[in-house]
Scaffold this motif. Structure first.
Motif, PDB file in Angstrom:
ATOM      1  N   PHE A 245      -4.371   7.383  -2.944  1.00 32.83           N
ATOM      2  CA  PHE A 245      -5.590   7.090  -2.036  1.00 32.83           C
ATOM      3  C   PHE A 245      -6.506   8.199  -2.419  1.00 32.83           C
TER       4      PHE A 245
ATOM      5  N   ILE B 285      -6.765  -3.248  -5.488  1.00 33.37           N
ATOM      6  CA  ILE B 285      -6.282  -3.738  -4.441  1.00 33.37           C
ATOM      7  C   ILE B 285      -6.373  -5.275  -4.239  1.00 33.37           C
TER       8      ILE B 285
ATOM      9  N   SER C 233      -7.297   3.147  -1.282  1.00 37.63           N
ATOM     10  CA  SER C 233      -6.461   2.885  -2.411  1.00 37.63           C
ATOM     11  C   SER C 233      -7.545   3.436  -3.730  1.00 37.63           C
TER      12      SER C 233
ATOM     13  N   LEU D 215       0.917  -1.043   0.138  1.00 37.91           N
ATOM     14  CA  LEU D 215       0.111  -0.095  -0.118  1.00 37.91           C
ATOM     15  C   LEU D 215       0.716   1.402  -0.164  1.00 37.91           C
TER      16      LEU D 215
ATOM     17  N   TRP E 124      -6.042   2.641  -6.446  1.00 44.14           N
ATOM     18  CA  TRP E 124      -5.561   1.456  -7.433  1.00 44.14           C
ATOM     19  C   TRP E 124      -6.189   0.246  -6.907  1.00 44.14           C
TER      20      TRP E 124
ATOM     21  N   LYS F 143       1.139   4.211  -2.910  1.00 42.18           N
ATOM     22  CA  LYS F 143      -0.037   4.186  -3.648  1.00 42.18           C
ATOM     23  C   LYS F 143      -0.824   5.300  -3.462  1.00 42.18           C
TER      24      LYS F 143
END
Length: 312
Positions: free
Chosen positions: A170, A194, A190, A165, A192, A168
Motif C-alpha cells: 500500500f 486495482i 494500493s 487486497l 498495484w 498487496k
C-alpha cells in the motif's frame, strides 16, 4: 530500534479520517449517529427478545423478521463504534488486517440482509397466492436452510474482495477519507493495479443486487397478478397490508444503497463528504426504522410489544 518499531507499526496501519471537510463538526455529527445506533440496537433487540419469548410468534414470518434484525444489528455494529471513536476521541488508526476484516463482515452481512429481503418477498408471495399451502411450504426448518444458504452465498461472493487486497503493498500515505473501510476506498490505497478489485466489486454489486431485485420483482409481479384476479376490495386491502412493511424495507435499502455505491465510483463531481454521509445514512436509517415499521404494521408483533411495555 524505537524508530524501527514505530515505522513498522505505522506501516501496518490505515488512517480513517471520518467525514472529510467536516472534521470540525464531528462531535455534532456524532449526535445523530449515536442516536440512530441506540434506536437500532433497542428496536432490533426488542424484536429478538419478544419473538424468542413468545411461542406464538415463532413462525416463519417472524423468524425472517428476527434474521433481518440480526443482520441490521451486525451491519451497523461493524462500522458505527469505530466511526464514533473517530468523532469523539480522534482514534483514526486501524490495522490493515482489522480494516480488511471490517470490510469483509460489512459487505457479507449486507449481502445476507439482501437475501433475507428476497426470502421475505417469497414468504409474502406464498401467503397471498398459496395461503392454504403456506404451512407446508414455509416451515421453520426450511427458513433455517435458506438462512444458511444466504450465509454461504455471502462468504463465497464477498471473501475475494479482501483477498484481492491482502498482501498487496500500500502507499505510504494511507489516509482513507471515510468512516469505515469501504472496499473501493481501501483499493485506492494500493500501489498495484486495482482493476481486478474495481471490476469484481462493481460486478458483485450488480450481480447480487440485480439477481435479488429480479427475484423480488418476480414475487411481487405474481402477487399483483393474483390480487388483480380478485375483484374484492377487501382482498386488495389485505394484500396491501401484508406487503406494506416489506415494501418499506425494500425502498430504504436498494435505491439509496445502489445510488451510494455508484456515486462513490463514478460521481467525481459530487463533494466527498456527500458520498460519505449518504453511505453512512444508507446503512444507519434502514436498521433503525425496520423494527419500527414491522412493529407497527405487523399486528401480532405490535400487540406483543404493547403487552410487554404495559407490564413495565
Amino acid at each position: 530500534m524505537a524508530a524501527f518499531n514505530l515505522t513498522l507499526s505505522e506501516s501496518s496501519m490505515f488512517i480513517l479520517t471520518g467525514i472529510p471537510g467536516l472534521e470540525a463538526a464531528h462531535v455534532w455529527i456524532s449526535i445523530p449517529f449515536s442516536m440512530f445506533y441506540i434506536i437500532d440496537l433497542l428496536g432490533n433487540c426488542t424484536v429478538l427478545f419478544i419473538v424468542g419469548k413468545e411461542q406464538t410468534l415463532q413462525k416463519p414470518m417472524y423468524l425472517l423478521i428476527c434474521m433481518l434484525a440480526l443482520t441490521d444489528i451486525t451491519m451497523s455494529t461493524s462500522f458505527v463504534p469505530k466511526a464514533l471513536c473517530i468523532f469523539w476521541f480522534n482514534l483514526k488508526s486501524i490495522t490493515v488486517k482489522g480494516c480488511l476484516t471490517q470490510m469483509f463482515f460489512f459487505y457479507a452481512v449486507s449481502t445476507i440482509h439482501s437475501a433475507v429481503l428476497v426470502t421475505m418477498a417469497f414468504d409474502r408471495y406464498v401467503a397471498i397466492c398459496n395461503p392454504l399451502r403456506y404451512a407446508t411450504i414455509l416451515i421453520n426448518a426450511r427458513i433455517a436452510k435458506l438462512g444458511l444458504l444466504a450465509m454461504i452465498r455471502a462468504v463465497l461472493f464477498i471473501l475475494p474482495m479482501p483477498l484481492l487486497l491482502r498482501g498487496k503493498p500500500f502507499r505510504a500515505n494511507r489516509i482513507i477519507p471515510h468512516t469505515y473501510c469501504d472496499h473501493i476506498a481501501v483499493a485506492k490505497m494500493s500501489c498495484w493495479d486495482i482493476t481486478a478489485s474495481r471490476v469484481y466489486g462493481l460486478v458483485m454489486a450488480f450481480v447480487i443486487i440485480g439477481f435479488d431485485l429480479k427475484l423480488i420483482g418476480l414475487s411481487y409481479g405474481l402477487i399483483i397478478k393474483a390480487v388483480l384476479r380478485n375483484s374484492s376490495k377487501e382482498a386488495h386491502q389485505k394484500a396491501l397490508n401484508t406487503c406494506t412493511a416489506h415494501i418499506c424495507a425494500l425502498l430504504m435499502v436498494y435505491p439509496v444503497g445502489l445510488f451510494s455505491s455508484l456515486t462513490h465510483r463514478f460521481g467525481q463531481g459530487i463533494a466527498p463528504h456527500v458520498h460519505i454521509i449518504l453511505s453512512n445514512l444508507s446503512y444507519l436509517i434502514s436498521p433503525m426504522l425496520n423494527p419500527i415499521i414491522y412493529g407497527v404494521k405487523t399486528k401480532e408483533l405490535h400487540d406483543k410489544v404493547l403487552k410487554y411495555i404495559c407490564r413495565m
